[in-house]
Design a protein around this motif. Structure first.
Motif, PDB file in Angstrom:
ATOM      1  N   PRO A  64      41.784  53.461  -8.554  1.00 14.63           N
ATOM      2  CA  PRO A  64      40.601  53.397  -7.674  1.00 14.63           C
ATOM      3  C   PRO A  64      39.527  54.421  -8.018  1.00 14.63           C
ATOM      4  N   ALA A  65      39.882  55.474  -8.735  1.00  9.59           N
ATOM      5  CA  ALA A  65      38.898  56.501  -9.072  1.00  9.59           C
ATOM      6  C   ALA A  65      37.814  55.976 -10.013  1.00  9.59           C
ATOM      7  N   VAL A  66      38.084  54.874 -10.714  1.00  7.49           N
ATOM      8  CA  VAL A  66      37.084  54.359 -11.658  1.00  7.49           C
ATOM      9  C   VAL A  66      35.907  53.713 -10.940  1.00  7.49           C
ATOM     10  N   MET A  67      36.053  53.434  -9.649  1.00  8.03           N
ATOM     11  CA  MET A  67      35.022  52.715  -8.913  1.00  8.03           C
ATOM     12  C   MET A  67      33.663  53.411  -9.013  1.00  8.03           C
ATOM     13  N   ALA A  68      33.667  54.736  -8.984  1.00  7.60           N
ATOM     14  CA  ALA A  68      32.405  55.472  -8.976  1.00  7.60           C
ATOM     15  C   ALA A  68      31.656  55.376 -10.292  1.00  7.60           C
ATOM     16  N   ARG A  69      32.291  54.913 -11.339  1.00  4.50           N
ATOM     17  CA  ARG A  69      31.667  54.907 -12.664  1.00  4.50           C
ATOM     18  C   ARG A  69      31.048  53.572 -13.038  1.00  4.50           C
ATOM     19  N   HIS A  70      31.141  52.574 -12.160  1.00  7.60           N
ATOM     20  CA  HIS A  70      30.744  51.224 -12.550  1.00  7.60           C
ATOM     21  C   HIS A  70      29.711  50.606 -11.614  1.00  7.60           C
TER      22      HIS A  70
ATOM     23  N   GLY B 256      31.612  48.170  -5.428  1.00 12.47           N
ATOM     24  CA  GLY B 256      32.270  48.503  -4.170  1.00 12.47           C
ATOM     25  C   GLY B 256      33.785  48.481  -4.242  1.00 12.47           C
ATOM     26  N   GLY B 257      34.350  48.198  -5.416  1.00 13.40           N
ATOM     27  CA  GLY B 257      35.796  48.183  -5.561  1.00 13.40           C
ATOM     28  C   GLY B 257      36.412  46.848  -5.185  1.00 13.40           C
ATOM     29  N   TYR B 258      37.694  46.743  -5.389  1.00 15.77           N
ATOM     30  CA  TYR B 258      38.430  45.518  -5.037  1.00 15.77           C
ATOM     31  C   TYR B 258      38.379  45.298  -3.527  1.00 15.77           C
TER      32      TYR B 258
ATOM     33  N   GLU C 206      28.490  46.664 -10.360  1.00 18.80           N
ATOM     34  CA  GLU C 206      29.219  45.414 -10.162  1.00 18.80           C
ATOM     35  C   GLU C 206      29.369  44.659 -11.482  1.00 18.80           C
ATOM     36  N   GLY C 207      28.285  44.588 -12.248  1.00 17.54           N
ATOM     37  CA  GLY C 207      28.339  43.895 -13.523  1.00 17.54           C
ATOM     38  C   GLY C 207      29.310  44.555 -14.495  1.00 17.54           C
ATOM     39  N   ASP C 208      29.299  45.903 -14.541  1.00 17.58           N
ATOM     40  CA  ASP C 208      30.256  46.610 -15.388  1.00 17.58           C
ATOM     41  C   ASP C 208      31.683  46.244 -15.019  1.00 17.58           C
ATOM     42  N   ALA C 209      31.955  46.182 -13.716  1.00 24.41           N
ATOM     43  CA  ALA C 209      33.307  45.904 -13.250  1.00 24.41           C
ATOM     44  C   ALA C 209      33.749  44.496 -13.641  1.00 24.41           C
ATOM     45  N   TRP C 210      32.838  43.522 -13.580  1.00 21.68           N
ATOM     46  CA  TRP C 210      33.188  42.169 -14.018  1.00 21.68           C
ATOM     47  C   TRP C 210      33.580  42.162 -15.488  1.00 21.68           C
ATOM     48  N   MET C 211      32.962  43.000 -16.279  1.00 20.51           N
ATOM     49  CA  MET C 211      33.289  43.055 -17.704  1.00 20.51           C
ATOM     50  C   MET C 211      34.537  43.886 -17.977  1.00 20.51           C
ATOM     51  N   SER C 212      34.891  44.780 -17.077  1.00 28.46           N
ATOM     52  CA  SER C 212      36.004  45.703 -17.318  1.00 28.46           C
ATOM     53  C   SER C 212      37.321  45.272 -16.693  1.00 28.46           C
TER      54      SER C 212
END
Length: 377
Positions: free
Chosen positions: A301-307, A289-291, A309-315
Protein backbone atom coordinates in the motif's frame (compact mmCIF):
# COMPACT_ATOMS: atom_id res chain seq x y z
CA UNK A 1 -75.11 9.89 -13.80
CA UNK A 2 -73.19 13.10 -14.63
CA UNK A 3 -70.76 12.27 -11.79
CA UNK A 4 -70.16 8.79 -13.19
CA UNK A 5 -69.59 10.21 -16.67
CA UNK A 6 -67.15 12.77 -15.28
CA UNK A 7 -65.28 10.06 -13.36
CA UNK A 8 -65.03 7.93 -16.49
CA UNK A 9 -63.83 10.92 -18.49
CA UNK A 10 -61.21 11.70 -15.82
CA UNK A 11 -59.97 8.12 -15.84
CA UNK A 12 -59.70 8.10 -19.62
CA UNK A 13 -57.88 11.43 -19.55
CA UNK A 14 -55.45 10.28 -16.86
CA UNK A 15 -54.84 7.03 -18.73
CA UNK A 16 -54.12 8.95 -21.90
CA UNK A 17 -51.74 11.32 -20.13
CA UNK A 18 -49.97 8.39 -18.46
CA UNK A 19 -49.68 6.70 -21.84
CA UNK A 20 -48.13 9.84 -23.31
CA UNK A 21 -45.74 10.07 -20.33
CA UNK A 22 -44.65 6.46 -20.84
CA UNK A 23 -44.00 6.93 -24.56
CA UNK A 24 -40.29 6.59 -25.35
CA UNK A 25 -38.61 9.36 -27.33
CA UNK A 26 -38.00 9.03 -31.04
CA UNK A 27 -34.66 7.39 -31.81
CA UNK A 28 -31.82 9.70 -32.78
CA UNK A 29 -29.08 8.04 -34.79
CA UNK A 30 -25.89 9.34 -36.27
CA UNK A 31 -23.82 12.22 -35.00
CA UNK A 32 -20.12 12.83 -34.47
CA UNK A 33 -18.16 9.77 -33.31
CA UNK A 34 -15.51 11.95 -31.61
CA UNK A 35 -12.96 9.55 -33.09
CA UNK A 36 -9.58 11.05 -32.25
CA UNK A 37 -7.30 8.13 -33.10
CA UNK A 38 -7.31 4.83 -34.98
CA UNK A 39 -4.43 2.37 -35.25
CA UNK A 40 -3.42 1.57 -38.84
CA UNK A 41 -3.64 -2.08 -39.82
CA UNK A 42 -0.56 -4.28 -39.97
CA UNK A 43 0.63 -5.24 -43.42
CA UNK A 44 -1.14 -8.15 -45.09
CA UNK A 45 -4.47 -9.50 -44.00
CA UNK A 46 -3.59 -10.14 -40.35
CA UNK A 47 -6.25 -10.56 -37.68
CA UNK A 48 -6.07 -7.96 -34.91
CA UNK A 49 -6.92 -7.59 -31.27
CA UNK A 50 -8.99 -4.39 -31.33
CA UNK A 51 -9.97 -2.21 -28.37
CA UNK A 52 -12.94 0.05 -29.09
CA UNK A 53 -13.07 3.15 -26.88
CA UNK A 54 -16.40 4.69 -27.95
CA UNK A 55 -17.71 8.12 -27.06
CA UNK A 56 -21.18 7.37 -25.68
CA UNK A 57 -24.07 9.81 -25.21
CA UNK A 58 -27.28 9.47 -23.22
CA UNK A 59 -29.34 9.39 -26.40
CA UNK A 60 -27.45 6.31 -27.62
CA UNK A 61 -29.53 4.23 -25.20
CA UNK A 62 -32.97 5.36 -26.34
CA UNK A 63 -33.40 1.91 -27.86
CA UNK A 64 -31.42 -1.20 -28.62
CA UNK A 65 -31.41 -0.14 -32.27
CA UNK A 66 -29.78 3.23 -31.50
CA UNK A 67 -27.06 1.52 -29.46
CA UNK A 68 -26.41 -0.97 -32.26
CA UNK A 69 -26.22 1.84 -34.81
CA UNK A 70 -23.73 3.78 -32.67
CA UNK A 71 -21.42 0.82 -32.08
CA UNK A 72 -21.67 -0.34 -35.68
CA UNK A 73 -20.34 3.05 -36.76
CA UNK A 74 -17.14 2.42 -34.78
CA UNK A 75 -16.82 -1.08 -36.18
CA UNK A 76 -17.26 0.33 -39.68
CA UNK A 77 -14.29 2.62 -39.04
CA UNK A 78 -12.25 -0.36 -37.84
CA UNK A 79 -13.29 -2.40 -40.86
CA UNK A 80 -12.40 0.40 -43.26
CA UNK A 81 -8.98 0.61 -41.59
CA UNK A 82 -8.37 -3.09 -42.30
CA UNK A 83 -8.52 -4.18 -38.66
CA UNK A 84 -11.36 -6.73 -38.94
CA UNK A 85 -9.79 -9.53 -40.95
CA UNK A 86 -10.82 -13.12 -40.31
CA UNK A 87 -9.86 -14.08 -36.77
CA UNK A 88 -9.97 -10.55 -35.34
CA UNK A 89 -11.11 -10.14 -31.74
CA UNK A 90 -12.84 -6.89 -30.74
CA UNK A 91 -13.18 -5.73 -27.13
CA UNK A 92 -15.95 -3.37 -26.06
CA UNK A 93 -15.83 -1.51 -22.70
CA UNK A 94 -17.37 -2.38 -19.36
CA UNK A 95 -21.04 -1.44 -18.84
CA UNK A 96 -21.60 -0.79 -22.55
CA UNK A 97 -24.67 -3.01 -22.19
CA UNK A 98 -25.72 -1.97 -18.69
CA UNK A 99 -27.41 1.23 -19.80
CA UNK A 100 -29.80 -0.77 -21.95
CA UNK A 101 -31.75 -0.61 -18.70
CA UNK A 102 -33.01 2.73 -20.09
CA UNK A 103 -33.94 1.47 -23.57
CA UNK A 104 -37.48 2.54 -24.50
CA UNK A 105 -37.85 4.42 -21.21
CA UNK A 106 -40.03 7.57 -21.11
CA UNK A 107 -38.67 10.66 -22.84
CA UNK A 108 -38.31 12.27 -19.40
CA UNK A 109 -35.63 9.69 -18.51
CA UNK A 110 -33.43 11.03 -21.30
CA UNK A 111 -33.96 14.69 -20.48
CA UNK A 112 -33.19 14.09 -16.79
CA UNK A 113 -29.93 15.59 -15.60
CA UNK A 114 -28.92 12.66 -13.41
CA UNK A 115 -29.08 8.88 -13.46
CA UNK A 116 -31.25 9.07 -10.34
CA UNK A 117 -33.74 11.27 -12.18
CA UNK A 118 -33.68 8.98 -15.22
CA UNK A 119 -34.37 5.90 -13.12
CA UNK A 120 -37.11 7.71 -11.18
CA UNK A 121 -39.02 8.31 -14.42
CA UNK A 122 -38.46 4.68 -15.41
CA UNK A 123 -39.96 3.58 -12.09
CA UNK A 124 -42.93 5.96 -12.39
CA UNK A 125 -43.68 4.56 -15.83
CA UNK A 126 -43.60 0.97 -14.53
CA UNK A 127 -44.92 1.10 -10.94
CA UNK A 128 -46.29 -2.43 -10.66
CA UNK A 129 -43.30 -4.26 -12.21
CA UNK A 130 -40.99 -2.16 -10.05
CA UNK A 131 -42.96 -2.96 -6.89
CA UNK A 132 -42.79 -6.68 -7.67
CA UNK A 133 -39.04 -6.47 -8.30
CA UNK A 134 -38.51 -4.40 -5.15
CA UNK A 135 -40.19 -7.06 -3.03
CA UNK A 136 -37.85 -9.68 -4.54
CA UNK A 137 -34.71 -7.60 -3.90
CA UNK A 138 -32.73 -7.63 -0.67
CA UNK A 139 -29.47 -6.01 -1.78
CA UNK A 140 -28.04 -3.05 0.14
CA UNK A 141 -28.98 -0.72 -2.74
CA UNK A 142 -32.46 -2.15 -3.06
CA UNK A 143 -33.76 0.50 -5.44
CA UNK A 144 -31.00 -0.04 -8.02
CA UNK A 145 -31.30 -3.80 -7.69
CA UNK A 146 -35.05 -3.62 -8.26
CA UNK A 147 -34.67 -1.50 -11.40
CA UNK A 148 -32.19 -3.94 -12.96
CA UNK A 149 -34.25 -6.93 -11.86
CA UNK A 150 -37.40 -5.36 -13.32
CA UNK A 151 -35.70 -4.83 -16.68
CA UNK A 152 -33.60 -7.99 -16.71
CA UNK A 153 -35.52 -10.01 -19.32
CA UNK A 154 -35.65 -7.09 -21.73
CA UNK A 155 -32.00 -6.17 -21.18
CA UNK A 156 -30.80 -9.73 -21.81
CA UNK A 157 -32.78 -9.89 -25.04
CA UNK A 158 -31.60 -6.49 -26.28
CA UNK A 159 -27.97 -7.11 -25.33
CA UNK A 160 -27.81 -10.39 -27.23
CA UNK A 161 -29.56 -8.92 -30.24
CA UNK A 162 -27.20 -5.93 -30.47
CA UNK A 163 -23.92 -7.78 -30.03
CA UNK A 164 -24.89 -10.87 -32.02
CA UNK A 165 -25.75 -8.62 -34.96
CA UNK A 166 -22.46 -6.74 -34.66
CA UNK A 167 -20.39 -9.93 -34.43
CA UNK A 168 -22.11 -11.63 -37.36
CA UNK A 169 -22.17 -8.56 -39.58
CA UNK A 170 -18.42 -8.10 -39.17
CA UNK A 171 -17.48 -11.81 -38.88
CA UNK A 172 -15.48 -11.23 -35.69
CA UNK A 173 -15.13 -12.58 -32.18
CA UNK A 174 -16.72 -9.84 -30.08
CA UNK A 175 -16.23 -9.35 -26.34
CA UNK A 176 -19.48 -7.59 -25.51
CA UNK A 177 -18.18 -5.30 -22.77
CA UNK A 178 -20.43 -6.00 -19.81
CA UNK A 179 -24.01 -5.76 -18.57
CA UNK A 180 -25.70 -6.11 -15.17
CA UNK A 181 -28.25 -8.94 -15.13
CA UNK A 182 -29.96 -11.11 -12.50
CA UNK A 183 -28.53 -14.67 -12.42
CA UNK A 184 -27.84 -14.74 -16.16
CA UNK A 185 -27.29 -17.92 -18.13
CA UNK A 186 -27.23 -19.04 -21.75
CA UNK A 187 -29.84 -21.70 -22.46
CA UNK A 188 -30.33 -23.20 -25.92
CA UNK A 189 -28.31 -20.39 -27.46
CA UNK A 190 -30.28 -17.64 -25.75
CA UNK A 191 -29.17 -15.29 -22.97
CA UNK A 192 -31.79 -15.21 -20.24
CA UNK A 193 -32.16 -13.43 -16.92
CA UNK A 194 -32.92 -15.50 -13.84
CA UNK A 195 -34.29 -14.83 -10.38
CA UNK A 196 -31.10 -14.81 -8.32
CA UNK A 197 -28.38 -12.27 -7.51
CA UNK A 198 -27.33 -9.57 -9.94
CA UNK A 199 -23.94 -9.95 -11.62
CA UNK A 200 -21.80 -7.73 -13.79
CA UNK A 201 -21.22 -10.13 -16.71
CA UNK A 202 -19.54 -10.20 -20.09
CA UNK A 203 -20.51 -12.42 -23.02
CA UNK A 204 -18.37 -13.48 -25.97
CA UNK A 205 -20.04 -13.58 -29.38
CA UNK A 206 -18.62 -15.65 -32.22
CA UNK A 207 -18.30 -14.72 -35.87
CA UNK A 208 -21.56 -16.44 -36.78
CA UNK A 209 -23.43 -14.31 -34.22
CA UNK A 210 -23.81 -17.10 -31.68
CA UNK A 211 -23.31 -16.35 -28.00
CA UNK A 212 -20.84 -18.53 -26.15
CA UNK A 213 -22.59 -20.54 -23.42
CA UNK A 214 -19.96 -19.54 -20.84
CA UNK A 215 -20.40 -16.12 -19.24
CA UNK A 216 -17.72 -14.08 -17.46
CA UNK A 217 -18.89 -12.84 -14.05
CA UNK A 218 -17.00 -10.08 -12.25
CA UNK A 219 -15.11 -11.46 -9.26
CA UNK A 220 -14.13 -8.17 -7.58
CA UNK A 221 -17.00 -5.61 -7.76
CA UNK A 222 -16.01 -2.05 -6.86
CA UNK A 223 -17.91 -0.28 -4.04
CA UNK A 224 -20.31 1.47 -6.45
CA UNK A 225 -21.40 -1.96 -7.73
CA UNK A 226 -21.21 -3.96 -4.51
CA UNK A 227 -24.45 -2.45 -3.23
CA UNK A 228 -26.46 -4.31 -5.85
CA UNK A 229 -24.20 -6.84 -7.61
CA UNK A 230 -22.79 -10.05 -6.21
CA UNK A 231 -19.16 -11.19 -6.40
CA UNK A 232 -18.50 -14.27 -8.50
CA UNK A 233 -15.92 -16.92 -7.68
CA UNK A 234 -12.67 -17.22 -9.58
CA UNK A 235 -13.25 -20.96 -9.95
CA UNK A 236 -15.86 -20.35 -12.65
CA UNK A 237 -13.78 -18.02 -14.84
CA UNK A 238 -13.99 -19.37 -18.42
CA UNK A 239 -11.47 -19.34 -21.25
CA UNK A 240 -12.80 -19.23 -24.84
CA UNK A 241 -11.64 -20.91 -28.02
CA UNK A 242 -11.33 -18.44 -30.91
CA UNK A 243 -9.76 -18.72 -34.39
CA UNK A 244 -6.75 -16.75 -33.08
CA UNK A 245 -6.21 -18.65 -29.85
CA UNK A 246 -7.51 -19.11 -26.31
CA UNK A 247 -9.14 -15.95 -24.96
CA UNK A 248 -9.58 -14.86 -21.35
CA UNK A 249 -11.80 -11.96 -20.28
CA UNK A 250 -11.43 -9.93 -17.06
CA UNK A 251 -13.96 -7.24 -16.19
CA UNK A 252 -12.24 -3.99 -15.15
CA UNK A 253 -11.19 -4.26 -11.46
CA UNK A 254 -10.63 -8.00 -11.83
CA UNK A 255 -7.59 -7.17 -13.97
CA UNK A 256 -5.86 -5.81 -10.85
CA UNK A 257 -5.91 -9.09 -8.90
CA UNK A 258 -3.49 -12.04 -9.18
CA UNK A 259 -6.09 -14.73 -8.45
CA UNK A 260 -7.86 -14.25 -11.78
CA UNK A 261 -4.62 -14.38 -13.77
CA UNK A 262 -3.77 -17.68 -12.12
CA UNK A 263 -7.13 -19.02 -13.30
CA UNK A 264 -6.55 -17.80 -16.86
CA UNK A 265 -3.08 -19.30 -16.92
CA UNK A 266 -4.51 -22.63 -15.83
CA UNK A 267 -7.08 -22.35 -18.62
CA UNK A 268 -4.37 -21.77 -21.23
CA UNK A 269 -5.34 -18.20 -22.21
CA UNK A 270 -2.99 -16.74 -24.80
CA UNK A 271 -4.97 -13.50 -25.24
CA UNK A 272 -6.57 -11.43 -22.46
CA UNK A 273 -9.29 -8.81 -22.98
CA UNK A 274 -10.31 -6.30 -20.31
CA UNK A 275 -13.55 -4.30 -20.68
CA UNK A 276 -13.11 -1.25 -18.40
CA UNK A 277 -14.94 1.83 -17.18
CA UNK A 278 -13.27 4.55 -15.11
CA UNK A 279 -14.82 7.48 -13.26
CA UNK A 280 -14.87 10.42 -12.67
CA UNK A 281 -13.69 12.63 -15.50
CA UNK A 282 -10.11 13.82 -15.07
CA UNK A 283 -9.09 11.07 -12.66
CA UNK A 284 -6.46 9.54 -14.98
CA UNK A 285 -3.87 12.22 -14.13
CA UNK A 286 -4.87 12.56 -10.47
CA UNK A 287 -3.10 10.86 -7.54
CA UNK A 288 -4.05 7.21 -7.33
CA UNK A 289 -6.57 6.43 -4.59
CA UNK A 290 -5.42 2.83 -4.16
CA UNK A 291 -7.33 -0.43 -4.46
CA UNK A 292 -11.03 -0.19 -3.66
CA UNK A 293 -11.50 -3.96 -3.92
CA UNK A 294 -8.99 -5.08 -1.29
CA UNK A 295 -5.19 -5.00 -1.51
CA UNK A 296 -3.61 -8.14 -2.97
CA UNK A 297 -0.64 -9.57 -1.13
CA UNK A 298 1.81 -8.67 -3.90
CA UNK A 299 1.20 -4.90 -3.78
CA UNK A 300 2.53 -2.73 -0.95
CA UNK A 301 0.00 0.00 0.00
CA UNK A 302 2.93 2.39 0.44
CA UNK A 303 3.31 2.65 -3.35
CA UNK A 304 -0.01 4.49 -3.60
CA UNK A 305 1.61 7.87 -2.95
CA UNK A 306 3.94 7.50 -5.93
CA UNK A 307 1.37 6.98 -8.67
CA UNK A 308 -1.31 8.72 -10.66
CA UNK A 309 -4.36 6.69 -11.65
CA UNK A 310 -2.91 6.17 -15.11
CA UNK A 311 0.44 5.05 -13.67
CA UNK A 312 -1.36 2.51 -11.50
CA UNK A 313 -3.24 1.05 -14.48
CA UNK A 314 0.12 0.48 -16.15
CA UNK A 315 1.81 -0.89 -13.01
CA UNK A 316 -0.79 -3.13 -11.36
CA UNK A 317 -3.35 -4.10 -13.99
CA UNK A 318 -3.18 -5.93 -17.34
CA UNK A 319 -0.14 -4.00 -18.58
CA UNK A 320 2.00 -5.64 -15.89
CA UNK A 321 0.07 -8.69 -14.72
CA UNK A 322 -0.30 -10.29 -18.15
CA UNK A 323 3.35 -11.32 -17.80
CA UNK A 324 2.42 -13.61 -14.90
CA UNK A 325 0.52 -15.77 -17.40
CA UNK A 326 1.43 -17.53 -20.63
CA UNK A 327 -0.59 -14.96 -22.59
CA UNK A 328 1.23 -12.85 -25.15
CA UNK A 329 -1.39 -10.32 -26.18
CA UNK A 330 -3.83 -8.18 -24.23
CA UNK A 331 -6.07 -5.13 -24.55
CA UNK A 332 -8.00 -2.93 -22.13
CA UNK A 333 -10.89 -0.95 -23.64
CA UNK A 334 -12.39 1.99 -21.73
CA UNK A 335 -15.77 3.65 -22.24
CA UNK A 336 -15.72 7.41 -22.71
CA UNK A 337 -18.38 10.07 -23.07
CA UNK A 338 -21.02 11.58 -20.83
CA UNK A 339 -24.06 9.54 -19.80
CA UNK A 340 -26.42 11.71 -17.75
CA UNK A 341 -24.24 13.08 -14.91
CA UNK A 342 -21.62 10.33 -15.15
CA UNK A 343 -18.13 11.30 -16.20
CA UNK A 344 -15.49 9.01 -17.63
CA UNK A 345 -11.75 8.71 -18.12
CA UNK A 346 -9.12 6.29 -19.34
CA UNK A 347 -7.32 5.36 -22.53
CA UNK A 348 -6.93 2.01 -24.28
CA UNK A 349 -3.98 -0.10 -23.16
CA UNK A 350 -2.30 -2.69 -25.40
CA UNK A 351 0.17 -5.42 -24.47
CA UNK A 352 2.22 -7.46 -26.93
CA UNK A 353 5.03 -9.75 -25.87
CA UNK A 354 7.04 -7.94 -23.21
CA UNK A 355 5.81 -4.43 -24.15
CA UNK A 356 2.79 -2.49 -22.90
CA UNK A 357 1.68 0.97 -23.94
CA UNK A 358 -1.18 3.45 -23.73
CA UNK A 359 -2.75 3.42 -27.16
CA UNK A 360 -5.90 5.52 -26.86
CA UNK A 361 -6.64 9.22 -26.70
CA UNK A 362 -7.84 10.57 -23.36
CA UNK A 363 -10.14 13.23 -24.80
CA UNK A 364 -12.12 11.35 -27.40
CA UNK A 365 -12.95 8.01 -28.91
CA UNK A 366 -10.17 5.69 -30.03
CA UNK A 367 -9.81 2.44 -31.91
CA UNK A 368 -6.57 0.74 -30.89
CA UNK A 369 -5.24 -2.52 -32.31
CA UNK A 370 -2.34 -4.90 -32.43
CA UNK A 371 -1.76 -7.76 -34.90
CA UNK A 372 -2.37 -11.36 -33.88
CA UNK A 373 -0.94 -14.52 -35.45
CA UNK A 374 -2.71 -15.71 -38.55
CA UNK A 375 -5.99 -17.47 -37.81
CA UNK A 376 -5.81 -21.20 -37.25
CA UNK A 377 -7.41 -23.33 -40.00
Amino acid sequence: MPKLAFALFALILLGGLWGIYRTPPAPIVGGELELAEITPAASGNSPHLVAIQPWMRTRDYRSAATLEHRLDAYLSEARDAGLLASGSIVVMPEHIGTWLVAADAPAASFSAGTTTGAMTHLILANPLPFAAAFLRSNEADRMAAAVFRMRGDRMARDYQRVFAHLAERNAITLVGGSIVLPEPQVRDGRLIAGNGPLYNVSAVFHADGSIDPALVRKVHPIPDEAGFTAAATVDNLPVFDTPSGRLGVLICADSWHPDVYAALREGGAGIIAVPAYLQPSGVWDQPWGGYTTGWPDDVDPAVMARHTEGDAWMSYSLADRLFSTDARWGATAFMRGALWNLGSDGANILVAGDTAWIAGQLDGASISALPLPASRP
